[in-house]
Write a protein that holds these residues in place. Structure first.
Motif, mmCIF file in Angstrom:
data_model
loop_
_atom_site.group_PDB
_atom_site.id
_atom_site.type_symbol
_atom_site.label_atom_id
_atom_site.label_comp_id
_atom_site.label_asym_id
_atom_site.label_seq_id
_atom_site.Cartn_x
_atom_site.Cartn_y
_atom_site.Cartn_z
ATOM 1 N N ARG A 46 -23.239 -5.944 30.788
ATOM 2 C CA ARG A 46 -22.957 -6.477 32.124
ATOM 3 C C ARG A 46 -21.595 -6.961 32.245
ATOM 4 N NH1 ARG A 46 -27.156 -7.262 35.381
ATOM 5 N NH2 ARG A 46 -29.300 -7.229 34.469
ATOM 6 N N TYR A 47 -21.218 -7.050 33.630
ATOM 7 C CA TYR A 47 -19.678 -7.379 33.453
ATOM 8 C C TYR A 47 -19.898 -8.885 34.222
ATOM 9 C CZ TYR A 47 -15.029 -7.770 35.681
ATOM 10 O OH TYR A 47 -13.760 -8.019 36.024
ATOM 11 N N ARG A 48 -19.392 -9.788 33.387
ATOM 12 C CA ARG A 48 -19.562 -11.011 33.484
ATOM 13 C C ARG A 48 -18.118 -11.918 33.297
ATOM 14 N NH1 ARG A 48 -24.847 -11.749 30.327
ATOM 15 N NH2 ARG A 48 -26.407 -11.292 31.842
ATOM 16 N N ARG A 49 -17.603 -12.783 34.104
ATOM 17 C CA ARG A 49 -16.644 -13.594 33.843
ATOM 18 C C ARG A 49 -15.231 -12.597 33.505
ATOM 19 N NH1 ARG A 49 -20.777 -16.601 31.975
ATOM 20 N NH2 ARG A 49 -20.552 -15.641 29.979
ATOM 21 N N THR A 93 -11.170 1.590 35.051
ATOM 22 C CA THR A 93 -10.946 0.380 35.270
ATOM 23 C C THR A 93 -9.760 -0.240 36.244
ATOM 24 O OG1 THR A 93 -9.598 -0.271 33.308
ATOM 25 C CG2 THR A 93 -12.170 -0.694 33.211
ATOM 26 N N ALA A 94 -8.740 1.018 36.186
ATOM 27 C CA ALA A 94 -7.337 0.921 37.013
ATOM 28 C C ALA A 94 -7.947 1.030 38.386
ATOM 29 C CB ALA A 94 -6.501 2.030 36.733
ATOM 30 N N GLN A 95 -9.034 2.070 38.794
ATOM 31 C CA GLN A 95 -9.463 2.154 40.045
ATOM 32 C C GLN A 95 -10.244 0.970 40.750
ATOM 33 O OE1 GLN A 95 -11.726 5.470 38.958
ATOM 34 N NE2 GLN A 95 -10.016 6.960 40.275
ATOM 35 N N GLY A 96 -10.968 0.099 39.793
ATOM 36 C CA GLY A 96 -11.669 -0.891 40.354
ATOM 37 C C GLY A 96 -12.765 -1.486 39.403
ATOM 38 N N LEU A 97 -13.303 -2.511 39.628
ATOM 39 C CA LEU A 97 -14.235 -3.221 38.613
ATOM 40 C C LEU A 97 -15.626 -3.589 39.245
ATOM 41 C CD1 LEU A 97 -11.607 -6.000 37.398
ATOM 42 C CD2 LEU A 97 -12.613 -3.935 36.163
ATOM 43 N N PRO A 98 -16.448 -3.545 38.489
ATOM 44 C CA PRO A 98 -17.879 -3.778 39.283
ATOM 45 C C PRO A 98 -17.907 -5.419 39.500
ATOM 46 C CG PRO A 98 -17.992 -3.578 36.537
ATOM 47 C CD PRO A 98 -16.785 -3.370 36.996
ATOM 48 N N GLY A 99 -18.991 -5.715 40.152
ATOM 49 C CA GLY A 99 -19.314 -7.001 40.806
ATOM 50 C C GLY A 99 -19.763 -7.841 39.776
ATOM 51 N N GLU A 100 -19.562 -9.231 39.813
ATOM 52 C CA GLU A 100 -20.078 -9.963 38.868
ATOM 53 C C GLU A 100 -21.515 -9.776 38.441
ATOM 54 O OE1 GLU A 100 -19.553 -13.264 36.219
ATOM 55 O OE2 GLU A 100 -18.305 -12.048 37.223
ATOM 56 N N TRP A 128 -16.236 2.906 33.360
ATOM 57 C CA TRP A 128 -17.389 2.166 33.405
ATOM 58 C C TRP A 128 -18.460 2.791 34.672
ATOM 59 C CZ3 TRP A 128 -18.419 0.007 38.255
ATOM 60 C CH2 TRP A 128 -17.425 -0.131 39.164
ATOM 61 N N CYS A 129 -19.633 2.440 34.681
ATOM 62 C CA CYS A 129 -20.396 3.203 35.635
ATOM 63 C C CYS A 129 -21.607 1.955 35.705
ATOM 64 C CB CYS A 129 -21.246 4.278 35.166
ATOM 65 S SG CYS A 129 -22.383 5.246 36.136
ATOM 66 N N VAL A 130 -22.117 1.797 37.218
ATOM 67 C CA VAL A 130 -23.245 0.911 37.297
ATOM 68 C C VAL A 130 -24.441 1.610 36.809
ATOM 69 C CG1 VAL A 130 -24.523 -0.194 39.386
ATOM 70 C CG2 VAL A 130 -21.751 -0.285 39.313
ATOM 71 N N LEU A 131 -25.116 0.915 36.286
ATOM 72 C CA LEU A 131 -26.684 1.299 35.765
ATOM 73 C C LEU A 131 -27.428 1.525 36.934
ATOM 74 C CD1 LEU A 131 -26.964 -0.202 32.296
ATOM 75 C CD2 LEU A 131 -26.622 2.019 32.616
#
Length: 80
Positions: free
Chosen positions: A32-35, A7-14, A53-56
């Protein structure tokens, strides 16, 4: 399988479908990454509690719509 990111490197899209690791857990949660939070079907986790985290992938062979968010997937766990 997607690339694991802290999470220090970045966050997923909404509203991005993700799997994520919290605290000392060895098995990822799916949600899901929400709000600004990582949300499963039952709970939301603030960014500060998520280590990575990792995008599915959208491939039906990896992520099945019939598989519940709480299901254990040996392929994903083995990749960690």
């Amino acid at each position: 399988m997607g690339i694991w990111t802290t999470t220090a490197q970045g966050l997923p899209g909404e509203d991005e479908a993700v799997q994520f690791i919290i605290g000392a857990r060895n098995v990822p949660l799916r949600g899901r990454y929400r709000r600004g939070e990582f949300a499963t079907r039952w709970w939301s986790y603030p960014v500060c509690s998520v280590e990575s985290w990792c995008v599915l992938e959208r491939d039906a062979g990896i992520v099945s719509r019939s598989m519940p968010a709480c299901a254990f997937d040996e392929r994903i766990a083995a990749a960690i």
